[in-house]
Write an enzyme that holds these catalytic residues in place. Structure first.
Site, PDB file in Angstrom:
ATOM      1  N   HIS A  78       0.854  -1.165  -0.207  1.00 21.56           N
ATOM      2  CA  HIS A  78       0.078   0.099  -0.013  1.00 21.56           C
ATOM      3  C   HIS A  78       0.934   1.057  -0.025  1.00 21.56           C
ATOM      4  O   HIS A  78       0.428   2.433  -0.594  1.00 21.56           O
ATOM      5  CB  HIS A  78      -0.742   0.090   1.309  1.00 21.56           C
ATOM      6  N   PHE A  91      -1.217  -8.159   5.023  1.00 22.29           N
ATOM      7  CA  PHE A  91       0.304  -7.572   4.798  1.00 22.29           C
ATOM      8  C   PHE A  91       0.135  -6.427   4.079  1.00 22.29           C
ATOM      9  O   PHE A  91       1.150  -5.924   3.431  1.00 22.29           O
ATOM     10  CB  PHE A  91       1.116  -8.789   4.024  1.00 22.29           C
ATOM     11  N   CYS A  92      -0.648  -5.457   4.427  1.00 22.63           N
ATOM     12  CA  CYS A  92      -0.919  -4.098   3.777  1.00 22.63           C
ATOM     13  C   CYS A  92      -0.676  -4.370   2.142  1.00 22.63           C
ATOM     14  O   CYS A  92      -0.085  -3.507   1.508  1.00 22.63           O
ATOM     15  CB  CYS A  92       0.236  -3.265   4.378  1.00 22.63           C
ATOM     16  N   ALA A  93      -1.087  -5.341   1.795  1.00 25.51           N
ATOM     17  CA  ALA A  93      -1.199  -5.625   0.148  1.00 25.51           C
ATOM     18  C   ALA A  93      -2.320  -6.531  -0.102  1.00 25.51           C
ATOM     19  O   ALA A  93      -2.240  -7.448  -0.855  1.00 25.51           O
ATOM     20  CB  ALA A  93       0.193  -6.528  -0.169  1.00 25.51           C
TER      21      ALA A  93
END
Length: 460
Positions: free
Chosen positions: A135, A381-383
């Site tokens: 992100h 995982f901020c993805a």
């Protein structure tokens, strides 16, 4: 909490793959187990934040009594701190192989670096970014026209996808490609040099998110032919709140300062109409307003020197041996599915994500921690778009980082990530593989419940 040395460490050898791990803080910390007793903590979440190298900590501690304001004082400590700060900039430039005219701007993190770059984009700039990005790379481009590229399944497809997207541009104005060097989800290496060539051939510039690459591999701006590199200190064994944006100076010089304030300005004077007129710096200071985090910057420089002195050939060889051990261990557990974009044989750094059949990933991660003293990461995982793609989910399926909607034992839209690096002892990796095998075969030895969005041991 008591501390004790690691039970098992590697020893030095002529073979670089058998080199000892670099000393890091926390290597002697013991943690309690829910089943009783203590164990040396196995930190296997390097992709989130790596522990500080002992050398970095020692360097920072040695400097701390001499701390002073940077660029702002005539006293000895201020002058010393200013020299330290600017020498650190030169160390980072050398570490990254910067070109003579490149600028090294100190920021708070990779996220901050890429938001800075987003703030200095020329008017009408187009941005091209793969949906596979963290992100920090996916989201900063709010004032630009953004083209999100679908997840490629081979490195060649990544290059071809970018070439097609750039060929389809409606205008020949400024453009920027943002790409990771190594995925924070799969650890897979991306074809950075080939993507840079494609970007430049299509009239675009390229910024490399090296947050997951720089701690594991040498990064050379000139060799890779990228325009900018961004990374964070806290992933480079220097968790003291600083990051870096390094690369071409023109867009940085032409834009308004990222932050307005002291340090960014050379001269401020009142105008006849009662307002103020500002002459901004054209150096990196233009985007470094406020009192700099000299300790964080010095820590990054110390880490750069430590990794360089250790030798990336040896560090990479040893890490790849650990990667092979983890992959071989997980391959022996049929219920485990390792997530991958480019296939099982794709080169990668010490980052792997997986799911376990019949397990909620947050439950599995909680059991690794509570019963084995192993720290991993669970979630998206901020993805989020990438993990959803890898799990084959619908974009509208519920799922949130670190917040399991399912009860322990039920399937959920999240995964488990294990990550390691230069400071990881062999024993931590071996314990992890054994723990995965035992949990899948025998189940958890404790009951767990969801509390405040986290799966935790039920202490009744």
């Amino acid at each position: 909490m008591s501390a004790r040395p690691n039970a098992v460490t590697t020893t030095l050898s002529d073979d670089p793959a058998c080199a000892a791990p670099l000393p890091v803080l926390g290597r002697e910390v013991s943690v309690p187990l829910v089943t009783g007793g203590e164990v040396t903590y196995a930190a296997l979440d390097y992709a989130a934040s790596a522990p500080a190298l002992q050398r970095v900590w020692d360097d920072v501690a040695a400097y701390a009594p001499y701390y002073g304001s940077v660029h702002r004082g005539a006293g000895y400590l201020s002058q010393l701190s200013t020299d330290l700060f600017e020498n650190s900039r030169r160390t980072v430039a050398e570490f990254l192989g910067c070109r003579p005219d490149d600028q090294v701007v100190f920021t708070r993190s990779t996220t901050d670096s890429l938001n800075l770059l987003a703030a200095v984009l020329p008017a009408e700039c187009e941005v091209f970014v793969f949906e596979t990005e963290h992100h920090a790379s996916l989201l900063p481009w709010r004032d630009a026209r953004v083209t999100y590229l679908n997840a490629p399944r081979t490195p060649g497809e990544a290059v071809a996808t970018l070439e097609r997207a750039l060929a389809g541009r409606e205008a020949a104005g400024p453009a920027l490609v943002c790409v990771t060097g190594a995925s924070n989800v799969t650890g897979e290496l991306w074809p950075v040099r080939e993507l840079a060539a494609a970007a430049h051939a299509g009239g675009a510039r390229i910024v490399l998110d090296a947050a997951q690459l720089a701690p594991h591999h040498p990064v050379d701006i000139a060799e890779l032919e990228v325009d900018w590199v961004a990374f964070s200190g806290h992933k480079l064994y220097a968790p003291f709140g600083s990051g870096v944006l390094a690369g071409r100076a023109d867009w940085l010089q032409d834009a308004e300062p990222y932050l307005a304030g002291g340090g960014a300005s050379r001269k401020v004077a009142r105008r006849a109409d009662g307002g103020v007129e500002v002459d901004w710096h054209t150096t990196a200071a233009r985007h470094e307003a406020g009192s700099p985090n000299v300790i964080g910057v010095y820590a990054i420089a110390s880490a750069c020197k430590a990794l360089t002195d250790a030798g990336f050939d040896a560090l990479v060889a040893r890490e790849q041996r650990l990667v092979a051990r983890v992959r071989e261990g997980l391959a022996g557990v049929p219920e485990v599915k390792v997530l991958s974009l480019f296939g099982d044989e794709a080169p990668r750094v010490g980052v792997l994500s997986f799911v376990v059949e019949g397990w909620n990933s947050s439950h599995f991660a909680a059991a690794l921690s509570a019963e084995y003293g192993i720290g991993v990461r669970d979630g998206l995982f901020c993805a989020h778009p990438l993990v959803r793609t890898l799990l084959g989910s619908d974009p509208q399926d519920p799922g949130e980082c670190g917040a399991p909607e399912a009860e322990p034992g039920e399937r959920s839209l999240n995964a488990i990530r294990v990550s390691f690096g230069a400071g990881t002892p062999d024993e931590h990796v071996d314990r992890f593989v054994r723990a995965v095998r035992e949990l899948v075969t025998d189940g958890a030895r404790w009951n767990y419940r969801t509390e405040d969005g986290r799966c935790v041991p039920d202490r009744g």
